[in-house]
Motif scaffolding. Structure first.
Motif, PDB file in Angstrom:
ATOM      1  N   GLY A 129       8.413   7.210  -6.852  1.00 49.06           N
ATOM      2  CA  GLY A 129       8.826   7.987  -8.019  1.00 49.06           C
ATOM      3  C   GLY A 129      10.069   7.838  -8.515  1.00 49.06           C
ATOM      4  O   GLY A 129      10.477   7.601  -9.888  1.00 49.06           O
ATOM      5  N   LEU A 132      10.537   4.431 -10.650  1.00 51.33           N
ATOM      6  CA  LEU A 132       9.844   4.355 -11.876  1.00 51.33           C
ATOM      7  C   LEU A 132      10.713   5.357 -12.806  1.00 51.33           C
ATOM      8  O   LEU A 132      10.745   4.870 -14.099  1.00 51.33           O
ATOM      9  CB  LEU A 132       8.531   4.926 -11.789  1.00 51.33           C
ATOM     10  N   TYR A 133      11.407   6.372 -12.324  1.00 54.61           N
ATOM     11  CA  TYR A 133      11.865   7.260 -13.265  1.00 54.61           C
ATOM     12  C   TYR A 133      12.766   6.817 -14.161  1.00 54.61           C
ATOM     13  O   TYR A 133      12.671   6.890 -15.492  1.00 54.61           O
ATOM     14  CB  TYR A 133      12.431   8.502 -12.644  1.00 54.61           C
ATOM     15  N   SER A 136      10.375   4.601 -17.052  1.00 52.41           N
ATOM     16  CA  SER A 136       9.148   5.067 -17.643  1.00 52.41           C
ATOM     17  C   SER A 136       9.259   5.953 -18.747  1.00 52.41           C
ATOM     18  O   SER A 136       8.277   5.925 -19.546  1.00 52.41           O
ATOM     19  CB  SER A 136       8.464   5.907 -16.205  1.00 52.41           C
ATOM     20  N   LEU A 140      10.463  13.068 -13.741  1.00 57.56           N
ATOM     21  CA  LEU A 140      10.424  12.720 -12.393  1.00 57.56           C
ATOM     22  C   LEU A 140       9.091  13.091 -11.723  1.00 57.56           C
ATOM     23  O   LEU A 140       8.607  12.350 -10.893  1.00 57.56           O
ATOM     24  CB  LEU A 140      11.574  13.144 -11.774  1.00 57.56           C
ATOM     25  N   CYS A 143       6.171  10.898 -12.077  1.00 53.77           N
ATOM     26  CA  CYS A 143       6.381   9.523 -11.457  1.00 53.77           C
ATOM     27  C   CYS A 143       6.080   9.792  -9.968  1.00 53.77           C
ATOM     28  O   CYS A 143       5.581   8.821  -9.276  1.00 53.77           O
ATOM     29  CB  CYS A 143       7.703   9.004 -11.449  1.00 53.77           C
ATOM     30  N   LEU A 146       2.074  10.051  -9.527  1.00 56.36           N
ATOM     31  CA  LEU A 146       1.848   8.581  -9.379  1.00 56.36           C
ATOM     32  C   LEU A 146       2.125   7.973  -7.979  1.00 56.36           C
ATOM     33  O   LEU A 146       1.153   7.671  -7.240  1.00 56.36           O
ATOM     34  CB  LEU A 146       2.570   7.606 -10.127  1.00 56.36           C
ATOM     35  N   LEU A 331       6.360  -2.020 -15.236  1.00 55.54           N
ATOM     36  CA  LEU A 331       6.410  -0.998 -14.197  1.00 55.54           C
ATOM     37  C   LEU A 331       5.281  -1.057 -13.237  1.00 55.54           C
ATOM     38  O   LEU A 331       5.565  -0.399 -11.977  1.00 55.54           O
ATOM     39  CB  LEU A 331       5.794   0.194 -15.049  1.00 55.54           C
ATOM     40  N   VAL A 335       6.084  -0.692  -9.096  1.00 56.62           N
ATOM     41  CA  VAL A 335       5.338   0.068  -8.163  1.00 56.62           C
ATOM     42  C   VAL A 335       4.849  -0.530  -7.048  1.00 56.62           C
ATOM     43  O   VAL A 335       5.188  -0.221  -5.978  1.00 56.62           O
ATOM     44  CB  VAL A 335       3.893   0.470  -8.791  1.00 56.62           C
TER      45      VAL A 335
END
Length: 868
Positions: A129, A132-133, A136, A140, A143, A146, A331, A335
């Protein structure tokens, strides 16, 4: 109900039915293809499912032809949404996985499993999270959502690879346990984060933590209670395996709906807990053959469910990955790296800490590397991503962000981790047996080949095959068996201690087989089979981890008096409720009688099968261990028999009756198989046997004889009193049941009661010597007379029936009964004279000549006592 609704929906049109049948054909054909290609079936299913999704999309939207539009539409827009997929397939998958896990073995690694299942999910969610924040452009919470979706691992592909190459069993247990529990943790976290994102839940960290704990713990409670209720229903269907399977199939669905729709707790956790409880207590409630049948049916159901959910999710991959852009590749790389980093932190950072503090056995570096690389994602991740795509409260941007990255990550783990994991395991050498496992293999091979040689020789004799033909065949088996024995004897790095452990492991496994055989033959009741199975599993587990010391410790545990027995004893002493204690004693009696039989069978097995393999020295050590265990069982039986001889006779009669019925039933079955009797006669005999078995299944009640009035009449001090006077005295006394080794009085404590021995024997212990007291004696009264603290410990030598008189009632009785007081005073004077001539005898009444018991159990002889 859900499965039925699913089936009815599939039957709406012939096209849907045909598509469903096509999927089943595809799944079945992919199994041998995966074996031929050397890849995990789930990896191949995912690849083929994706191709089906791409092909169906092309056929549906191509202007070239409309011929396949109807069937292509079924795959592009399946008649099931994400919620229906979860409701139909998830309970089955979770329950079957929990059902097949050996929970007692899982508990050996519960530390690493919980860390991987709960801590790793939270760490992965946070890592992914926050990584990626910044890149993306979405909130948040999205993220983190996900991160929770991709934190759940899929064990199907990994475990299939482990089994294919023979990886260590512990590695498989850790991965399966992790996946089972992290599904629960990840889905609970997913629900909480989704609620925050859609505004249905409070966004605070504290509120989220409370919701997580309530959902998780509440799910455990619901699952355990419901599973226990269903397990209690199993004996009602004793000889109806189809009904038992049907009941077990209903259990996960009932719990899932109840937890999700009514109890508002984690349905996933509840189903997992119910599967564990069902697997623990189910085998003791139904026949072994029925339990095997139930597991086989569940394995087939789970195969269909796992394959269908995987292929349905894979078919949706093209739809979920629609609109994938160049930024999504960046992205996705974030991940992948952050998920791998989070998993590495937990595996190489937190797991070693558990070992350092002694919370779990160490996990070696090779295992950690495989667990790190084995974190593949699968159908659950795709289904959760689909639920995000279908959620009406989420924006298109967030839905596309979650579904694209989740889908891409699943494909990456399957295509990269899934195809390289087998090579990694082989590179690390984890597919090779350890020296101990090699020795176990050689021992098993020697036993099996010796059996085969004997059976081949018997078959040759029965079918009158020429010895010239049969001789070379049996000689070949004899040669192979001798080679296996020599290999076991020459295994490198194995000491005699290791060989003893190997022999005890074989004996522990044999014990479980014997227990199940007796249960199958119905010579062991349903009430006590659970005790035997638990004990045999505990013996097997501790033997593997601690060797001979573990075997001895585990085999002695059932002979002790656990908390359940102590609680029943408390009810008897404090509330006068005798039934639970009598039931516990009856269970103990039956357990000991069957243990006596099994211990003898184990000694014979060691002599005939194990000793020739491990050699005379190790065989003698094994015999000594088994003989010592058998001696402890016989001693415990004798203590109970002396206290309750009639009940002991009744139990042994019951065992022989059950054996006779089993032999009678076998004789009828063999006659029917050999066409000696017809079906009508056989069914009539079966009904008669069933009636007889029903009559002998009822275990006789154990009368503990704990009525105060009767115990008072047994005591020599009160035997000659009138009925009226005994009745008055009995109102002042309370019956007490004592077990062998129980401390009744402790030195230094304040005297609060005196005890009259109705049956049994106790030992008074001081610093210098001991004194044994038996039936008709009294102890604990001197402290009441003198007002001094207790001067000795008093311990029960066997099962004792006592009458307890508290201090106030004792003094009241002494005032009302001068004859009793005179006797007690006489005992006190004798004790004082003994104290002047020899070391103190402790706080006890009675004289040494009249009150001393002759052994460690009840002395039935009457001591000399004055008339009262």
């Amino acid at each position: 109900m859900l499965a039925l609704a699913f089936t009815l929906r599939l039957m709406e049109t012939p096209i849907v039915v045909g598509a469903f049948a096509l999927l089943l054909v595809t799944i079945s054909l992919l199994q041998p293809l995966a074996r031929r290609l050397g890849v995990a079936p789930s990896v191949l299913v995912a690849m083929v499912g994706t191709l089906i999704g791409i092909g169906a999309t092309y056929l549906l939207y191509t202007p070239r032809t409309d011929l396949f539009n109807e069937i292509a539409n079924v795959f592009v827009n399946p008649p099931l949404d994400s919620e229906q997929i979860l409701y139909i397939f998830l309970p089955i998958l979770l329950f079957q996985t929990a059902l097949t896990l050996d929970f007692r073995r899982i508990m050996e690694d519960i530390g690493p499993i919980l860390v991987m299942a709960v801590v790793a999910v939270l760490v992965a969610t946070v890592f992914i999270g926050f990584a990626l924040y910044p890149l993306s452009g979405v909130p948040l919470v999205a993220c983190l959502l996900l991160g929770a979706i991709v934190a759940t691992t899929d064990p199907v592909a990994v475990v299939a690879i482990f089994r294919d190459i023979g990886a260590p069993a512990r590695l498989g247990r850790i991965v399966e346990g992790e996946s089972l529990l992290n599904d629960a943790a990840a889905i609970v976290l997913f629900v909480i984060l989704l609620g925050i994102l859609t505004g249905e839940a409070e966004p605070g960290i504290l509120e989220a933590a409370v919701a997580f704990g309530r959902s998780f713990i509440g799910g455990l409670v619901v699952g355990v209670l419901m599973a226990r209720l269903f397990v209690l229903l199993l004996p009602l269907m004793r000889d109806l395996p189809l009904a038992q399977v049907t009941l077990s199939l209903a259990l996960p669905y009932v719990i899932y709906v109840l937890s999700d729709q009514f109890a508002d707790v984690s349905a996933v956790v509840a189903v997992v807990a119910s599967g564990v409880v069902f697997s623990l207590y189910g085998p003791s409630r139904i026949a072994p053959d029925n339990w095997t049948f139930l597991n086989n049916v569940w394995e087939q159901i789970a195969f269909w469910a796992s394959s269908l959910i995987f292929v349905l999710a894979a078919i949706l991959i093209p739809r979920l990955a629609a609109g994938f852009q160049l930024l999504d590749l960046l992205l996705l790389a974030v991940v992948v790296v952050s998920a791998l980093a989070a998993r590495a932190l937990v595996i190489f950072g937190i797991l070693p800490a558990l070992s350092m503090f002694g919370r779990s056995a160490a996990v070696n570096t090779k295992f950690k590397t495989v667990i790190l690389w084995g974190g593949m994602r699968g159908a659950i991740t795709l289904t959760l991503a689909l639920s995000v795509a279908e959620h009406p409260a989420l924006s298109d941007e967030i839905s596309r962000f979650v579904t694209n990255l989740a889908t891409g990550f699943v494909l990456f783990t399957l295509l990269v981790y899934g195809t390289s994991l087998k090579a990694l395991i082989r590179f690390l050498g984890l597919d090779k047996l350890t020296p101990r496992d090699q020795a176990v293999r050689s021992q098993f091979l020697a036993l099996a080949l010796a059996d085969v040689q004997q059976k081949v020789a018997l078959a040759a004799n029965d079918y009158q095959i020429d010895p010239g033909i049969a001789g070379p065949v049996t000689a070949d088996y004899a040669k192979r068996a001798k080679t296996a024995v020599d290999n076991a004897a020459q295994s490198e790095g194995l000491t005699d201690k290791d060989r003893v452990t190997l022999g005890l492991i074989a004996l522990a496994d044999r014990e479980r087989y014997l227990v199940l055989r007796h249960f199958h033959e119905k010579t062991v009741s349903i009430r006590t089979i659970g005790l035997h199975l638990t004990a045999s599993s505990r013996i097997s587990d501790l033997t593997r981890t601690e060797g001979r010391a573990g075997y001895n410790r585990a085999s002695r545990e059932p002979l002790k008096f656990g908390w359940g027995f102590r609680y029943a004893q408390f009810l008897q002493r404090r509330l006068g409720i005798t039934r639970p204690l009598a039931t516990r004693l009856a269970d103990r009696f039956e357990y000991l009688l069957v243990s006596r039989i099994i211990s003898r069978e184990l000694i014979a097995f060691n002599r005939s099968r194990i000793r020739p393999l491990v050699g005379p020295r190790v065989g003698d050590i094994l015999h000594e261990t088994l003989a010592s265990r058998r001696g402890e069982v016989l001693k415990a039986i004798e203590a109970l028999r002396l206290q309750y001889p009639e009940y002991a006779d009744a139990q042994e009669t019951l065992f022989l009756s059950r054996t006779g019925v089993r032999l009678e039933e076998t004789a009828y079955a063999e006659a029917h198989d050999q066409m000696l009797i017809g079906a009508e006669l056989y069914n009539d005999l079966q009904r008669e046997i069933g009636q007889i078995r029903q009559n002998i299944n009822a275990r006789p009640d154990l009368d503990m004889g704990m009525k105060t009035k009767d115990l008072l009449a047994q005591h020599s001090l009160f035997a000659d009193l009138s009925e009226t006077r005994r009745r008055d005295i009995s109102k002042m006394m309370r019956p007490v049941f004592a077990t062998p080794g129980e401390k009744l009085i402790s030195r230094g404590e304040r005297g609060d009661a005196a005890y009259f021995i109705a049956s049994g024997a106790v030992e008074v212990l001081t610093d210098t010597h001991s004194l044994r007291l038996g039936r008709g004696d009294i102890f604990g009264e001197i402290a009441l007379v003198t007002g001094q603290p207790r001067s000795a410990d008093v311990v029960a030598l066997g099962y004792c029936q006592l009458l307890k008189l508290n201090a106030a009632d004792f003094r009241n009785l002494m005032d009302k009964a001068p004859d009793l007081k005179a006797h007690v005073d006489d005992l006190s004077r004798k004790r004082q004279r003994m104290n002047e001539t020899e070391p103190p005898a402790g706080d006890a009444g009675g004289d040494k000549t009249g009150g001393e018991a002759s052994g460690t159990v009840a002395d039935t002889s009457e001591p000399k006592a004055p008339k009262t």
